[in-house]
Design a protein around this motif. Sequence first.
Motif, PDB file in Angstrom:
ATOM      1  N   ALA A 207     -32.151 133.284 -41.507  1.00 23.04           N
ATOM      2  CA  ALA A 207     -32.179 131.732 -41.799  1.00 23.04           C
ATOM      3  C   ALA A 207     -30.703 131.367 -41.438  1.00 23.04           C
ATOM      4  O   ALA A 207     -29.782 132.070 -42.169  1.00 23.04           O
ATOM      5  CB  ALA A 207     -32.626 131.611 -43.068  1.00 23.04           C
ATOM      6  N   THR A 239     -32.808 124.838 -42.653  1.00 22.25           N
ATOM      7  CA  THR A 239     -32.736 125.444 -41.987  1.00 22.25           C
ATOM      8  C   THR A 239     -33.665 125.962 -42.002  1.00 22.25           C
ATOM      9  O   THR A 239     -34.835 126.147 -41.930  1.00 22.25           O
ATOM     10  CB  THR A 239     -32.350 126.724 -43.859  1.00 22.25           C
ATOM     11  OG1 THR A 239     -31.631 126.105 -44.108  1.00 22.25           O
ATOM     12  CG2 THR A 239     -32.615 127.884 -43.344  1.00 22.25           C
ATOM     13  N   ARG A 241     -34.621 129.767 -38.431  1.00 22.29           N
ATOM     14  CA  ARG A 241     -34.834 130.708 -38.009  1.00 22.29           C
ATOM     15  C   ARG A 241     -34.444 131.162 -37.169  1.00 22.29           C
ATOM     16  O   ARG A 241     -34.497 130.518 -35.542  1.00 22.29           O
ATOM     17  CB  ARG A 241     -36.281 131.438 -38.196  1.00 22.29           C
ATOM     18  CG  ARG A 241     -36.630 133.035 -37.811  1.00 22.29           C
ATOM     19  CD  ARG A 241     -37.676 133.087 -37.351  1.00 22.29           C
ATOM     20  NE  ARG A 241     -38.759 132.926 -38.759  1.00 22.29           N
ATOM     21  CZ  ARG A 241     -39.719 132.509 -38.906  1.00 22.29           C
ATOM     22  NH1 ARG A 241     -40.239 131.420 -37.399  1.00 22.29           N
ATOM     23  NH2 ARG A 241     -40.177 131.772 -39.920  1.00 22.29           N
ATOM     24  N   SER A 352     -37.193 127.921 -41.590  1.00 22.30           N
ATOM     25  CA  SER A 352     -37.076 129.405 -42.281  1.00 22.30           C
ATOM     26  C   SER A 352     -38.216 130.261 -43.130  1.00 22.30           C
ATOM     27  O   SER A 352     -38.133 131.328 -43.535  1.00 22.30           O
ATOM     28  CB  SER A 352     -35.764 130.159 -42.902  1.00 22.30           C
ATOM     29  OG  SER A 352     -35.297 128.977 -44.000  1.00 22.30           O
ATOM     30  N   ASP A 353     -38.019 128.804 -43.802  1.00 25.00           N
ATOM     31  CA  ASP A 353     -39.813 128.791 -44.696  1.00 25.00           C
ATOM     32  C   ASP A 353     -41.314 128.949 -44.366  1.00 25.00           C
ATOM     33  O   ASP A 353     -42.126 128.977 -44.892  1.00 25.00           O
ATOM     34  CB  ASP A 353     -39.835 127.611 -46.354  1.00 25.00           C
ATOM     35  CG  ASP A 353     -39.314 126.555 -45.044  1.00 25.00           C
ATOM     36  OD1 ASP A 353     -39.989 125.840 -43.954  1.00 25.00           O
ATOM     37  OD2 ASP A 353     -39.775 125.611 -46.074  1.00 25.00           O
TER      38      ASP A 353
END
Length: 498
Positions: A207, A239, A241, A352-353
Motif C-alpha cells: 500500500a 492509497t 497497491r 489497496s483495499d
Amino acid sequence: MSISDDAGPQIDAGGLVVAAVGFGLTRYTVLESLRPDASLVGFLVSEAPALVAGFGLTAFGVALAISSRDPNRSRLVAGWCLLGTAGMGAVVALTYAADWPVVLSTSESRLIANALVGGAVGGTLTGVRSAATRRHRRDVIRQADRLTVLNRLLRHEVLNKVNVIAGYATTADATPDAWTVVRQNADAIDETIENVGLLTESPEPQAVDLATNLRDAVDAVRAEHSDSAVELDTLPDVTIRGSPYLDVLFAHLIENAVVHGDRSPPTVQVRVEAADPSGVVRVHIVDDGPGLPAAQQRLIRDDVTPDEDDPQVGFGLAIVRLMLDDIGGELSVETPVADGRGTELTVTFHRSDTPTNRFGVVAGHLQCGAAAGLIAGAAMGLVTQFVAGRMAVIGALYGVGNVAVGWVSHLYHSVFFALVFVAATATWVRDDDARRLVALGTGYGAFLWLVAAGVVMPLWLRAVGIPAPVPNLGLPSLLNHCFWGTVFGGVYAWLLRR
C-alpha cells in the motif's frame, strides 16, 4: 498465512461447471450403478474409487469457483473437464452403437460410470496442467523481457558512456569542457544503475500513497527540466497497491513526455481518476507532443519487448511496463489525442483495499478448510454410526442405503460445507483469532442442523421415497452438528496458525 483482503468472494462460473459435472456424474452414473448389497471389500475395491473421484471432483470445482485468481485459468480447466467427459462418452457410445438399443448389466453400468468419471477427472487434471504450463510460459517470457531490457540498458547506457568517459579523460587538459561531459555521462551511468536495481529487485506489492508519489515525480521532472510546463491537477486522497519506487515510475512517464515534446515549452498534464466503484484508480498523463512512435505503441499494446534495438526512444516505457508487471498494474496509450497531436498514457492501479485475489479466498485457506472438514466429518461420522447407527440414511440420500456409501457422501458433505465456511469467513476473520473461529464453527454447525439437517435432508429423503418429518429438529442431531462445528473450527484455526 496472510489475511485475505476486505472484499467478499465472488463465484466463478468455470469452477461451477466442474462441480456440476462431478456431481452429475456421481449422482446419475456412479451411484446408479452401485449394489446396495455389495460387501465392504467389494465396495472398496470396485466401487469406492469412482465414488470418491466424483465427489472429489465436485469439491475441487467448488474450491475453484471461490478461489480462482485468473478467470481464464478456471475456464481452461472447465473446458478440459467437459472435453474429457465428452471424449469418454463418445468412446462409450461408439462401443455400443452397433448393438443399440442395449440393456446394460450391472457390471457394464459400473464400467461406463467409472469411464465417464475417469474422463472428467483426467480432463480436469489436463486442464490444471495446461494452465500451469501457460502460467510458466508467461513467467519465462516476462523474465526474458526483463533480461533483454537489462542487457540493452547495460550496453547502451553504461558501456557507451564508459567509452565516452574514457575518450574525454585522455583529452582533459586540451578540452575545457571535457570534465563537464565526463560528469554528465557519469551521472547518466548512475541513473542507469538505479534503473537496473528497479528491474532486479521486483518488490512485492504494498500500500502506497498515490498523491505523495505523484508530487515527488512531478517535482523531480520540474527540477530536471525547468523549461517544461508540467501541470498537476487536484489529487484525491487514495492509497493504491504499488511499490516503493512508484515515484520513479511516474517520473519515467512524465519525463518521457517532456523530452520528446517538440514545442516550447513542452506541456504535460497529470490527472487522477479514482471514482470507479470497482476500486480501480487511473492516472492520466497527457502531452502535446508529436505523438508516440509506432514502436513504443507496440511495446505498450502488445506487452512484448521489441526484437530490435532503438536506443533513441529510450528505455523508460520498457522499464515502466516491467515495473507494472510486478504490482499488477496496466499501461495503455491513446495517440493522437487532438488535432493529430499529443499522447495520453493511462496507468491503471487497484486500491489497496481491493482483493489481490479476484475471488477473495487464497488456496492455503481452502486446503486447511478441506483438511479440517475431513477430520470433523470423521469425528461426527463415528458418533453418528456408533451412537445412532444412522450412516446408511445419509447414503439413502443418493439412492443407496449403504453404510459405506453413507460414509463417503458424509465426508463429501463435510468438506463441501467446510469450503462454504472458509469462503464466508476468510475475508473478515483473522487467521490467529482461534476463539472466534471455534465459536463461529459451533454456530455454523447449529445453522447446518437447522437448515441442512432439519429441512433440506428430510425433504430430500421424501423425494427419494423415504418418509421423514419436516422439520426434523432433534436434540441429538443438534449436539452432533455443534460437535462437528466445534471440531472443525478448532482444527481449522490450528492449521491456519501452522
